[in-house]
Scaffold this active site. Structure first.
Site, mmCIF file in Angstrom:
data_model
loop_
_atom_site.group_PDB
_atom_site.id
_atom_site.type_symbol
_atom_site.label_atom_id
_atom_site.label_comp_id
_atom_site.label_asym_id
_atom_site.label_seq_id
_atom_site.Cartn_x
_atom_site.Cartn_y
_atom_site.Cartn_z
ATOM 1 N N CYS A 188 7.013 -6.626 6.786
ATOM 2 C CA CYS A 188 8.132 -5.928 7.439
ATOM 3 C C CYS A 188 9.055 -6.929 8.112
ATOM 4 O O CYS A 188 8.620 -7.962 8.608
ATOM 5 C CB CYS A 188 7.615 -4.935 8.475
ATOM 6 S SG CYS A 188 8.927 -3.864 9.127
ATOM 7 N N SER A 229 12.502 7.022 6.967
ATOM 8 C CA SER A 229 12.219 6.737 8.372
ATOM 9 C C SER A 229 12.664 5.316 8.697
ATOM 10 O O SER A 229 12.327 4.371 7.994
ATOM 11 C CB SER A 229 10.715 6.878 8.625
ATOM 12 O OG SER A 229 10.401 6.497 9.937
ATOM 13 N N ASN A 245 -2.441 5.288 16.407
ATOM 14 C CA ASN A 245 -3.534 4.759 15.589
ATOM 15 C C ASN A 245 -3.811 3.336 16.029
ATOM 16 O O ASN A 245 -2.989 2.455 15.795
ATOM 17 C CB ASN A 245 -3.151 4.787 14.108
ATOM 18 C CG ASN A 245 -2.816 6.191 13.678
ATOM 19 O OD1 ASN A 245 -3.596 7.108 13.892
ATOM 20 N ND2 ASN A 245 -1.628 6.385 13.126
ATOM 21 N N CYS A 269 -0.273 6.016 9.940
ATOM 22 C CA CYS A 269 0.970 5.354 10.378
ATOM 23 C C CYS A 269 0.657 4.060 11.104
ATOM 24 O O CYS A 269 -0.150 4.037 12.032
ATOM 25 C CB CYS A 269 1.708 6.217 11.405
ATOM 26 S SG CYS A 269 2.403 7.709 10.764
ATOM 27 N N CYS A 289 2.471 -1.930 15.677
ATOM 28 C CA CYS A 289 2.338 -1.644 14.249
ATOM 29 C C CYS A 289 1.662 -2.804 13.524
ATOM 30 O O CYS A 289 2.068 -3.962 13.666
ATOM 31 C CB CYS A 289 3.721 -1.389 13.657
ATOM 32 S SG CYS A 289 3.665 -1.048 11.878
ATOM 33 N N GLY A 334 7.177 -1.650 5.749
ATOM 34 C CA GLY A 334 8.551 -2.137 5.654
ATOM 35 C C GLY A 334 9.577 -1.245 6.306
ATOM 36 O O GLY A 334 9.300 -0.116 6.705
ATOM 37 N N GLU A 335 10.786 -1.795 6.454
ATOM 38 C CA GLU A 335 11.906 -1.075 7.044
ATOM 39 C C GLU A 335 12.894 -0.748 5.910
ATOM 40 O O GLU A 335 13.596 -1.633 5.404
ATOM 41 C CB GLU A 335 12.564 -1.964 8.118
ATOM 42 C CG GLU A 335 13.899 -1.475 8.633
ATOM 43 C CD GLU A 335 13.901 -0.004 9.076
ATOM 44 O OE1 GLU A 335 12.998 0.417 9.810
ATOM 45 O OE2 GLU A 335 14.822 0.726 8.657
ATOM 46 N N CYS A 348 3.618 8.733 0.797
ATOM 47 C CA CYS A 348 4.184 7.836 1.808
ATOM 48 C C CYS A 348 4.367 6.481 1.113
ATOM 49 O O CYS A 348 3.394 5.833 0.743
ATOM 50 C CB CYS A 348 3.198 7.754 2.976
ATOM 51 S SG CYS A 348 3.705 6.599 4.237
ATOM 52 N N GLU A 373 0.836 -1.195 0.000
ATOM 53 C CA GLU A 373 0.000 0.000 0.000
ATOM 54 C C GLU A 373 0.871 1.245 0.000
ATOM 55 O O GLU A 373 1.983 1.230 0.546
ATOM 56 C CB GLU A 373 -0.905 -0.015 1.241
ATOM 57 C CG GLU A 373 -1.851 -1.208 1.222
ATOM 58 C CD GLU A 373 -2.674 -1.401 2.475
ATOM 59 O OE1 GLU A 373 -3.648 -2.161 2.414
ATOM 60 O OE2 GLU A 373 -2.352 -0.815 3.529
ATOM 61 N N CYS A 376 7.731 -4.439 15.677
ATOM 62 C CA CYS A 376 7.166 -3.438 16.581
ATOM 63 C C CYS A 376 5.752 -3.880 16.993
ATOM 64 O O CYS A 376 4.914 -4.156 16.132
ATOM 65 C CB CYS A 376 7.107 -2.071 15.908
ATOM 66 S SG CYS A 376 8.707 -1.518 15.289
ATOM 67 N N SER A 409 12.334 6.223 14.427
ATOM 68 C CA SER A 409 11.172 5.897 15.266
ATOM 69 C C SER A 409 11.697 5.490 16.634
ATOM 70 O O SER A 409 12.119 4.358 16.839
ATOM 71 C CB SER A 409 10.390 4.740 14.637
ATOM 72 O OG SER A 409 9.985 5.116 13.340
ATOM 73 N N LEU A 410 11.679 6.433 17.559
ATOM 74 C CA LEU A 410 12.334 6.206 18.851
ATOM 75 C C LEU A 410 11.357 5.580 19.853
ATOM 76 O O LEU A 410 11.624 4.521 20.403
ATOM 77 C CB LEU A 410 12.892 7.544 19.356
ATOM 78 C CG LEU A 410 13.836 7.473 20.551
ATOM 79 C CD1 LEU A 410 15.055 6.621 20.241
ATOM 80 C CD2 LEU A 410 14.258 8.890 20.968
ATOM 81 N N HIS A 411 10.274 6.264 20.118
ATOM 82 C CA HIS A 411 9.193 5.803 20.998
ATOM 83 C C HIS A 411 9.576 5.612 22.459
ATOM 84 O O HIS A 411 8.719 5.661 23.332
ATOM 85 C CB HIS A 411 8.520 4.525 20.471
ATOM 86 C CG HIS A 411 7.948 4.675 19.103
ATOM 87 N ND1 HIS A 411 7.058 5.664 18.769
ATOM 88 C CD2 HIS A 411 8.172 3.988 17.932
ATOM 89 C CE1 HIS A 411 6.733 5.577 17.488
ATOM 90 N NE2 HIS A 411 7.407 4.578 16.953
HETATM 91 N N1 SAH Z 1 9.953 0.958 9.432
HETATM 92 C C1 SAH Z 1 10.058 2.385 9.390
HETATM 93 C C2 SAH Z 1 9.004 3.081 8.570
HETATM 94 C C3 SAH Z 1 7.564 2.660 8.672
HETATM 95 S S1 SAH Z 1 6.560 3.101 10.034
HETATM 96 C C4 SAH Z 1 10.074 2.953 10.790
HETATM 97 O O1 SAH Z 1 9.850 2.198 11.730
HETATM 98 O O2 SAH Z 1 10.365 4.116 10.958
HETATM 99 C C5 SAH Z 1 6.234 4.782 10.025
HETATM 100 C C6 SAH Z 1 6.005 5.350 11.448
HETATM 101 O O3 SAH Z 1 4.749 4.922 12.021
HETATM 102 C C7 SAH Z 1 7.077 4.882 12.434
HETATM 103 O O4 SAH Z 1 7.504 5.971 13.200
HETATM 104 C C8 SAH Z 1 6.305 3.907 13.303
HETATM 105 O O5 SAH Z 1 6.904 3.742 14.551
HETATM 106 C C9 SAH Z 1 4.942 4.548 13.370
HETATM 107 N N2 SAH Z 1 3.877 3.667 13.763
HETATM 108 C C10 SAH Z 1 3.793 2.325 13.632
HETATM 109 N N3 SAH Z 1 2.628 1.881 14.120
HETATM 110 C C11 SAH Z 1 1.948 2.957 14.572
HETATM 111 C C12 SAH Z 1 0.654 3.138 15.157
HETATM 112 N N4 SAH Z 1 -0.149 2.114 15.347
HETATM 113 N N5 SAH Z 1 0.266 4.395 15.477
HETATM 114 C C13 SAH Z 1 1.083 5.446 15.231
HETATM 115 N N6 SAH Z 1 2.305 5.330 14.682
HETATM 116 C C14 SAH Z 1 2.733 4.102 14.350
#
Ligand code: SAH
Length: 355
Positions: free
Chosen positions: A115, A198, A297, A340, A122, A166-167, A108, A95, A119, A221-223
């Protein structure tokens, strides 16, 4: 009779194409002509290569195919976001999402089918990685969304983010190859400064990008800036500890002088206390950066709930107190599972199509 398998012509470099023609007793510059059709004009059939003779076109037909995907489903969100569901040449599905704002249209793009990483929050991570996308499949997403941007919003694509499925750093070669084609004069000619890649944070590959002097931006993507918590959210992070990530980000800034963007979701009871905030503030001191606090999300996993407003505000205030730029990111395309982390090929079950 055994039929020869035809190669995907877009797996060939310009040099390869020139060589193909000289080996076939034609002239090298034919390679340049074909390259232009493929990467500047984005053509998907040999017939349309009108400056080639019939015999040259049939030589190409005999040896190559031009793989490309079909957009087999499109959905439009209430907020204008458009999700494209793409069926690849081998029937796998990915997608990509076109996001309009007042001044920009951002594509995007996806880099893998499924992937490689895990995570917990996700939806894409729940699909195992089936394969990497080829450079042409990444490139074609950009071409398709540029056309859509012109059609629906009357302007060309302004930005590209590698934040789809994907990464991207686990598909480094194809990603770089695609970006070359997107940015080169002989390709689409877009400025690399309009592209952001990203990553969930693969230190070795961040260093490689710095060494390669790429011109695009980096988002991580730190979190969480606490190792034990980050590992719970992103189990692969056990192999890529925060210390190594910090080193790589420092290296990136030393080599490129570009600030990094951190993507960060705040979840209730997971990363919303003062220790979490202080750890992030400390991590942000490593090198110039900005922080995007992204809305969560939901993906149908009750373990994760967006933090209370006052805790998100506390993050904002602490970062601002330390002069760190922080932005609250509203989600786009949530109603069509295009936001996302929601890309998971669910659309085969939905039936909303563009007018
Ligand atoms: N693999 C890469 C790019 C794809 S994800 C990465 O991890 O950066 C794009 C962004 O969406 C990342 O920052 C990811 O952490 C975030 N993301 C994943 N699941 C999410 C969710 N359910 N709600 C909000 N952000 C999310």
């Amino acid at each position: 009779m055994k039929t020869k398998t035809k190669r995907n012509i877009r797996s060939l470099s310009l040099e390869d194409l020139r060589l193909f023609f000289t080996e076939n007793k034609d002239q090298a510059f034919r390679g340049d002509q074909v390259y232009q059709w493929l990467w500047k004009k984005g053509i998907h059939n040999f017939k349309g290569m009108t400056n080639l003779s019939k015999s040259t076109r049939s030589l190409l037909e005999t040896n190559f195919v031009i793989n490309h995907f079909d957009i087999f489903h499109q959905q439009k969100s209430n907020d204008g976001t458009i999700k494209n569901v793409l069926k690849l040449y081998d029937n796998l599905v990915v997608e990509s999402v076109l996001i309009p704002t007042e001044n920009r249209t951002t594509a995007c793009v996806s880099s893998q089918v499924g992937c490689s990483l895990d995570c917990k929050f996700c939806a894409t991570a729940q699909i195992r990685r089936m394969r990497n996308l080829n450079a042409d499949e990444i490139f074609d997403q950009v071409v398709a969304m540029d056309q859509q941007s012109r059609l629906y919003f009357d302007r060309p694509l302004s930005n590209i983010v590698f934040m789809g499925m994907g990464e991207p750093l686990m598909n480094y070669k194809n990603m770089i190859n695609a970006i070359d084609k997107i940015t080169q004069g002989a390709g689409l000619g877009m400025s690399p400064s309009r592209i952001t890649v990203s990553t969930s944070g693969i230190p070795k590959m961040i260093k490689k990008m710095a060494d390669d002097q790429v011109g695009f931006g980096l988002a991580v993507s730190l979190h969480s800036a606490r190792q034990n918590i980050r590992e719970k959210l992103m189990p692969f992070a056990e192999k890529f500890p925060l210390n190594d990530l910090a080193d790589a980000i420092k290296y990136w800034f030393d080599k490129t002088a570009k600030a990094v963007t951190y993507e960060y979701v705040v979840w209730k009871g997971i990363n919303d206390d003062d220790d979490d905030i202080n750890s992030l503030v400390d991590f942000c001191k490593i090198s110039p950066c900005k922080v995007n606090l992204i809305e969560y999300n939901p993906i149908g996993n009750d373990q994760f709930i967006q933090a209370e407003k006052d805790r998100i505000k506390a993050y904002e205030i602490a970062l601002q107190d330390h002069r760190i730029t922080v932005t609250l990111r509203r989600s786009r395309g949530k109603d069509i599972d295009a936001a996302c982390g929601q890309l998971a090929n669910k659309s085969e079950r939905t039936q909303v199509v563009l007018p």
